[in-house]
Design an enzyme around this catalytic site. Structure first.
Site, PDB file in Angstrom:
ATOM      1  N   LYS A 181       0.850  -1.185   0.000  1.00 56.07           N
ATOM      2  CA  LYS A 181       0.000   0.000   0.000  1.00 56.07           C
ATOM      3  C   LYS A 181       0.886   1.235   0.000  1.00 56.07           C
ATOM      4  CE  LYS A 181      -3.647   2.236   2.666  1.00 56.07           C
ATOM      5  NZ  LYS A 181      -4.536   2.121   3.839  1.00 56.07           N
ATOM      6  N   LYS A 233      -2.448  -1.623  -3.638  1.00 61.00           N
ATOM      7  CA  LYS A 233      -3.319  -0.469  -3.524  1.00 61.00           C
ATOM      8  C   LYS A 233      -2.499   0.811  -3.591  1.00 61.00           C
ATOM      9  CE  LYS A 233      -6.331   1.608  -0.160  1.00 61.00           C
ATOM     10  NZ  LYS A 233      -6.888   1.534   1.159  1.00 61.00           N
TER      11      LYS A 233
HETATM   12  C1  PBG Z   1      -6.996   3.150   5.802  1.00 62.24           C
HETATM   13  C2  PBG Z   1      -7.525   3.110   4.415  1.00 62.24           C
HETATM   14  C3  PBG Z   1      -7.444   4.112   3.443  1.00 62.24           C
HETATM   15  C4  PBG Z   1      -8.122   3.627   2.323  1.00 62.24           C
HETATM   16  C5  PBG Z   1      -8.609   2.367   2.643  1.00 62.24           C
HETATM   17  N1  PBG Z   1      -8.209   2.060   3.930  1.00 62.24           N
HETATM   18  C6  PBG Z   1      -6.891   5.480   3.507  1.00 62.24           C
HETATM   19  C7  PBG Z   1      -5.468   5.731   3.792  1.00 62.24           C
HETATM   20  O1  PBG Z   1      -4.647   4.818   3.945  1.00 62.24           O
HETATM   21  O2  PBG Z   1      -5.137   6.913   3.880  1.00 62.24           O
HETATM   22  C8  PBG Z   1      -8.289   4.366   1.021  1.00 62.24           C
HETATM   23  C9  PBG Z   1      -9.343   3.815   0.097  1.00 62.24           C
HETATM   24  C10 PBG Z   1      -9.679   4.714  -1.039  1.00 62.24           C
HETATM   25  O3  PBG Z   1      -9.030   5.759  -1.265  1.00 62.24           O
HETATM   26  O4  PBG Z   1     -10.633   4.387  -1.753  1.00 62.24           O
HETATM   27  N2  PBG Z   1      -7.969   2.660   6.712  1.00 62.24           N
END
Ligand code: PBG
Length: 310
Positions: A181, A233
């Site tokens: 991520k 992601k």
């Molecule tokens: C963290 C989380 C995020 C997203 C999913 N889980 C945000 C981040 O890490 O800042 C982003 C999902 C999206 O942008 O659609 N709980």
């Protein structure tokens, strides 16, 4: 002929619908940066889960939006906290017709908006956070979640959660690890979706967009710790990473078509600059072609009807 020889499939069972459930909401609340996506009430969330099941989606990924937050994110552990309640609602609504997945992270519940708890210097405390994630995993499994999705990018999170789950008799609860991520600008609209209070950034725990080898290392570590499935992601700016991960592992690979990817297509379509429906299917097909077995996408339900009409 094109149908006969198409190399890439896109099917409802491969799609996972992310959903936001807001504590205390009486009406669904529109998210302005994600046109068509809402913060659900408990009631409309149940209906959306039932619809997702009847459409044949693979699963839903639930995010809670609590009405109050604190330093340590206590709402995440409270059995009556919004996410745990929403998990119970979804499981009772859908039974075994689809997988109920839960976002296992503190950022929605902390007043500072970080994915973990902070140390006395105000830095994210990786190891102190692991203990909280283990408790959170137990809360989700107790609420009935089939799959937990640790998304906080703390080192050791998968192992800590797996040990806690196994120790409490939840051997069958699956871990979908947000393995690679990235610290991404494409999460922008999500911050509105969960009323995020984050100041600063997540660069001490999320990955540098310039790194690909590091993604493979993160994936390997998560698998060693017991991840059942791994996720990349965001999706579109990281299609090369999806392909490398798919070629590297033998577990299912998920990709998250995130809020910013959604918002770009919606905004361009609203301006008449792009054919919205074609862009949606082309986007999802490209993520599958890159190697994702499953896709988390805010278009999941709509994509089913687009596929039927194709
Ligand atoms: C963290 C989380 C995020 C997203 C999913 N889980 C945000 C981040 O890490 O800042 C982003 C999902 C999206 O942008 O659609 N709980």
């Amino acid at each position: 002929m094109r149908r006969l020889v198409a190399e890439t499939t896109l099917e409802p069972r491969q799609l996972i619908l992310p959903m936001f459930i807001r504590e205390g909401a009486r009406e669904p609340i529109a998210i302005s940066s994600m046109p068509g996506v809402y913060q659900h009430t408990r009631d409309t969330a149940r209906k959306a889960v039932a619809e997702a099941a009847s459409l044949g989606l693979g699963g839903v990924m639930l995010f809670g939006v609590p009405s109050s937050k604190d330093e340590v994110g206590s709402g995440a552990l409270d059995p009556d906290g919004i996410l745990n309640v929403a998990i119970r609602d979804a499981v009772s609504e859908a039974g075994d017709d689809l997988l109920v997945m839960s976002d296992l992270c503190l950022d929605e519940f902390t007043s500072h908006g970080h994915c973990g708890v902070l140390d006395s210097a105000g830095r994210v405390d990786n190891d102190a956070t692991l203990a909280v994630y283990a408790e959170m995993g137990l809360a989700h499994a107790t609420a009935g979640a089939h799959v937990v999705g640790p998304s906080g990018m703390m080192d050791g999170q998968v192992g800590a959660i797996r040990t806690a789950l196994d120790g409490a008799g939840f051997q069958d609860t699956v871990i979908l690890a947000y393995a690679a991520k990235y610290a991404s600008a494409f999460f922008g609209p999500f911050r509105e979706a969960v009323d995020s209070s984050l100041k600063g950034d997540r660069k001490t725990y999320q990955q540098d967009p310039s790194n690909a080898r590091e993604a493979i290392r993160e994936v390997d570590l998560d698998l060693e710790e017991g991840a059942d499935m791994v996720m990349v992601k965001p999706a579109l700016p990281y299609l090369d990473i999806i392909r490398q991960v798919r070629d590297h592992v033998n577990v299912p690979v998920a990709a998250y078509n995130v809020s910013g990817e959604y918002a770009m297509v919606e905004a361009a379509a609203a301006n008449g600059w792009i054919d919205r429906e074609r862009a949606i299917l082309e986007t999802l097909t490209s993520i599958r072609r890159a190697g994702a077995d499953t896709i988390l996408t805010y278009w999941a339900a709509e994509a089913v009807s687009l596929l039927q009409r194709r």
